[in-house]
Design an enzyme around this catalytic site. Structure first.
Site, PDB file in Angstrom:
ATOM      1  N   GLY A  41       2.149   2.153  10.806  1.00 38.33           N
ATOM      2  CA  GLY A  41       3.045   3.295  10.670  1.00 38.33           C
ATOM      3  C   GLY A  41       3.695   3.734  11.974  1.00 38.33           C
ATOM      4  O   GLY A  41       4.283   4.806  12.051  1.00 38.33           O
TER       5      GLY A  41
ATOM      6  N   SER B 255       3.334  -2.175  10.439  1.00 38.22           N
ATOM      7  CA  SER B 255       4.802  -2.141  10.635  1.00 38.22           C
ATOM      8  C   SER B 255       5.461  -3.477  10.318  1.00 38.22           C
ATOM      9  O   SER B 255       6.420  -3.867  10.988  1.00 38.22           O
ATOM     10  CB  SER B 255       5.142  -1.668  12.055  1.00 38.22           C
ATOM     11  OG  SER B 255       4.638  -0.364  12.261  1.00 38.22           O
TER      12      SER B 255
ATOM     13  N   HIS C 250      -9.525   0.601   4.957  1.00 36.89           N
ATOM     14  CA  HIS C 250      -8.263   0.914   5.635  1.00 36.89           C
ATOM     15  C   HIS C 250      -8.546   1.879   6.788  1.00 36.89           C
ATOM     16  O   HIS C 250      -9.386   2.770   6.670  1.00 36.89           O
ATOM     17  CB  HIS C 250      -7.269   1.533   4.648  1.00 36.89           C
ATOM     18  CG  HIS C 250      -5.885   1.606   5.197  1.00 36.89           C
ATOM     19  ND1 HIS C 250      -5.500   2.582   6.091  1.00 36.89           N
ATOM     20  CD2 HIS C 250      -4.806   0.808   5.013  1.00 36.89           C
ATOM     21  CE1 HIS C 250      -4.231   2.385   6.422  1.00 36.89           C
ATOM     22  NE2 HIS C 250      -3.787   1.300   5.784  1.00 36.89           N
TER      23      HIS C 250
ATOM     24  N   GLU D 142      -5.361  -5.368  10.473  1.00 37.53           N
ATOM     25  CA  GLU D 142      -4.377  -4.312  10.697  1.00 37.53           C
ATOM     26  C   GLU D 142      -4.683  -3.593  12.009  1.00 37.53           C
ATOM     27  O   GLU D 142      -5.518  -2.668  12.030  1.00 37.53           O
ATOM     28  CB  GLU D 142      -4.444  -3.292   9.556  1.00 37.53           C
ATOM     29  CG  GLU D 142      -4.164  -3.873   8.193  1.00 37.53           C
ATOM     30  CD  GLU D 142      -3.605  -2.814   7.256  1.00 37.53           C
ATOM     31  OE1 GLU D 142      -2.478  -2.976   6.825  1.00 37.53           O
ATOM     32  OE2 GLU D 142      -4.299  -1.812   7.015  1.00 37.53           O
TER      33      GLU D 142
ATOM     34  N   GLU E 190      -7.044   4.367   7.841  1.00 38.65           N
ATOM     35  CA  GLU E 190      -6.882   5.799   7.524  1.00 38.65           C
ATOM     36  C   GLU E 190      -8.122   6.328   6.810  1.00 38.65           C
ATOM     37  O   GLU E 190      -8.496   7.487   6.999  1.00 38.65           O
ATOM     38  CB  GLU E 190      -5.605   6.003   6.682  1.00 38.65           C
ATOM     39  CG  GLU E 190      -4.365   5.823   7.544  1.00 38.65           C
ATOM     40  CD  GLU E 190      -3.126   5.366   6.785  1.00 38.65           C
ATOM     41  OE1 GLU E 190      -3.098   5.454   5.545  1.00 38.65           O
ATOM     42  OE2 GLU E 190      -2.181   4.913   7.455  1.00 38.65           O
TER      43      GLU E 190
ATOM     44  N   ASN F  78       0.859  -1.184   0.000  1.00 38.87           N
ATOM     45  CA  ASN F  78       0.000   0.000   0.000  1.00 38.87           C
ATOM     46  C   ASN F  78       0.897   1.236   0.000  1.00 38.87           C
ATOM     47  O   ASN F  78       1.469   1.579   1.024  1.00 38.87           O
ATOM     48  CB  ASN F  78      -0.896  -0.040   1.251  1.00 38.87           C
ATOM     49  CG  ASN F  78      -1.737   1.212   1.402  1.00 38.87           C
ATOM     50  OD1 ASN F  78      -1.821   2.030   0.487  1.00 38.87           O
ATOM     51  ND2 ASN F  78      -2.368   1.364   2.565  1.00 38.87           N
ATOM     52  N   TRP F  79       0.999   1.860  -1.167  1.00 29.78           N
ATOM     53  CA  TRP F  79       1.912   3.008  -1.289  1.00 29.78           C
ATOM     54  C   TRP F  79       1.343   4.257  -0.625  1.00 29.78           C
ATOM     55  O   TRP F  79       2.042   5.264  -0.518  1.00 29.78           O
ATOM     56  CB  TRP F  79       2.206   3.305  -2.754  1.00 29.78           C
ATOM     57  CG  TRP F  79       2.924   2.228  -3.514  1.00 29.78           C
ATOM     58  CD1 TRP F  79       3.299   0.987  -3.055  1.00 29.78           C
ATOM     59  CD2 TRP F  79       3.366   2.284  -4.878  1.00 29.78           C
ATOM     60  NE1 TRP F  79       3.936   0.286  -4.041  1.00 29.78           N
ATOM     61  CE2 TRP F  79       3.993   1.055  -5.178  1.00 29.78           C
ATOM     62  CE3 TRP F  79       3.288   3.250  -5.877  1.00 29.78           C
ATOM     63  CZ2 TRP F  79       4.535   0.768  -6.439  1.00 29.78           C
ATOM     64  CZ3 TRP F  79       3.827   2.972  -7.132  1.00 29.78           C
ATOM     65  CH2 TRP F  79       4.445   1.746  -7.400  1.00 29.78           C
ATOM     66  N   LYS F  80       0.058   4.238  -0.284  1.00 29.84           N
ATOM     67  CA  LYS F  80      -0.621   5.424   0.279  1.00 29.84           C
ATOM     68  C   LYS F  80      -0.401   6.628  -0.651  1.00 29.84           C
ATOM     69  O   LYS F  80      -0.311   6.453  -1.859  1.00 29.84           O
ATOM     70  CB  LYS F  80      -0.148   5.683   1.704  1.00 29.84           C
ATOM     71  CG  LYS F  80      -0.229   4.426   2.573  1.00 29.84           C
ATOM     72  CD  LYS F  80      -0.088   4.691   4.024  1.00 29.84           C
ATOM     73  CE  LYS F  80      -0.060   3.368   4.761  1.00 29.84           C
ATOM     74  NZ  LYS F  80      -0.112   3.530   6.198  1.00 29.84           N
TER      75      LYS F  80
ATOM     76  N   GLY G 191       2.730  -1.219   4.351  1.00 29.46           N
ATOM     77  CA  GLY G 191       2.703   0.215   4.050  1.00 29.46           C
ATOM     78  C   GLY G 191       4.103   0.718   3.773  1.00 29.46           C
ATOM     79  O   GLY G 191       4.655   0.517   2.690  1.00 29.46           O
ATOM     80  N   GLY G 192       4.709   1.359   4.773  1.00 29.06           N
ATOM     81  CA  GLY G 192       6.012   2.016   4.595  1.00 29.06           C
ATOM     82  C   GLY G 192       7.056   1.150   3.910  1.00 29.06           C
ATOM     83  O   GLY G 192       7.774   1.625   3.016  1.00 29.06           O
TER      84      GLY G 192
HETATM   85  C1  PEP Z   1      -0.915  -0.013   6.103  1.00 30.54           C
HETATM   86  O1  PEP Z   1      -1.113   1.188   6.055  1.00 30.54           O
HETATM   87  O2  PEP Z   1      -1.705  -0.795   5.549  1.00 30.54           O
HETATM   88  C2  PEP Z   1       0.257  -0.485   6.823  1.00 30.54           C
HETATM   89  C3  PEP Z   1       0.306  -1.732   7.188  1.00 30.54           C
HETATM   90  O3  PEP Z   1       1.244   0.447   7.072  1.00 30.54           O
HETATM   91  P1  PEP Z   1       2.686   0.188   7.729  1.00 30.54           P
HETATM   92  O4  PEP Z   1       3.223  -1.081   7.145  1.00 30.54           O
HETATM   93  O5  PEP Z   1       3.497   1.388   7.343  1.00 30.54           O
HETATM   94  O6  PEP Z   1       2.474   0.079   9.207  1.00 30.54           O
END
Ligand code: PEP
Length: 253
Positions: free
Chosen positions: A174, A214, A96, A168, A98, A10-12, A235-236
């Site tokens: 994040g 994470s 998600h 999640e 967010e 997920n590049w956001k 994500g990141g």
């Molecule tokens: C996400 O936003 O779906 C996610 C898992 O982010 P991160 O890996 O950065 O915690």
């Protein structure tokens, strides 16, 4: 039971169009053919370009990060599920945290989005997960099951079979704070049990349940070796080709 293993990035709201193409190319060029399904979820503007890069790579697929619940109309700035599908994308992330937190998306709205996605031929990657205060209160399982009931448990078994679940925990997204492999396994098992209660053991055993929060190359092997963890929503760590490739290679042999 051999469930589909999936690693989705997920590049956001990151990467210019050029940077996105470069990242997708680096992944496409280095991805070995395998049974692991890899999904890239770039911003909307990248979808067609990334889908074109993924076209020749059998296990590389593309997802949108959201879609609107209506098919078309006067919804300035929005993107519908059929529009997403027309780019070549095959998946869409829905629910998600967010989107829930910053855009007020709730269970009933997400139920409409899930149905719109399925009607357009997209496979929803449906996210669920509890905030920290709910985890601390010990009511996290009840909340996650409620999220599933509100948005995906009224689907027909045929439609539910197309859904990927991503657990999640909000406190891990994040933050650099990952759920322990035991915490992930416990919740994934609870989710699978809830699916079994609703749809039966067979469908529950076939459902891919991804962990997100994470997840990175250093902790993915332990998380992915849990019996009910079928991969990750990243994500990141999906913004760096080398790190993401290492995560893809983290399943037990
Ligand atoms: C996400 O936003 O779906 C996610 C898992 O982010 P991160 O890996 O950065 O915690």
């Amino acid at each position: 039971m051999n469930r589909t293993r999936i690693v989705a990035g997920n590049w956001k709201m990151n990467k210019s169009y050029e940077e996105g193409r470069d990242l997708a190319k680096a992944i496409a060029e280095n991805l070995q053919p395998s049974e692991t399904v890899v999904v890239l979820a770039p911003p909307f503007i990248h979808l067609r370009g990334v889908a074109a890069i993924a076209e020749g790579v059998s296990n590389l697929h593309v997802a949108a990060q959201n879609c609107h619940q209506e098919t078309s109309g006067a919804y300035t700035g929005e993107i519908s599920a059929p529009m997403v599908r027309s780019t070549g994308a095959e998946y869409v992330i829905l629910g998600h945290s967010e989107r829930r937190q910053y855009f007020g998306e709730d269970g009933p709205l997400l139920a409409k989005k899930v149905k719109a996605a399925l009607a357009a031929g997209l496979k929803p990657i449906f996210c669920c997960g509890e905030p920290l205060e709910i985890r601390e209160a010990g009511t996290h399982v009840a909340l996650v099951v409620e999220q599933l009931e509100a948005s995906v448990f009224d689907l027909s078994p045929e439609d539910f079979a197309k859904v990927v679940i991503a657990y999640e925990p909000v406190w891990a997204i994040g933050t650099g704070r990952t759920a322990s492999p035991e915490q992930a396994q416990d919740m994934h098992k609870e989710i699978r049990d809830a699916i079994a209660k609703k749809y039966g053991r067979d469908l529950a055993q076939q459902t891919s349940i991804l962990y997100g929060g994470s997840c990175k190359a250093s902790n993915a092997p332990e998380l992915f070796s849990q019996p009910d963890v079928d991969g990750g929503l990243i994500g990141g760590a999906s913004l760096d080709a080398k790190e993401f490739m290492a995560i893809i290679g983290s399943f037990p042999a």
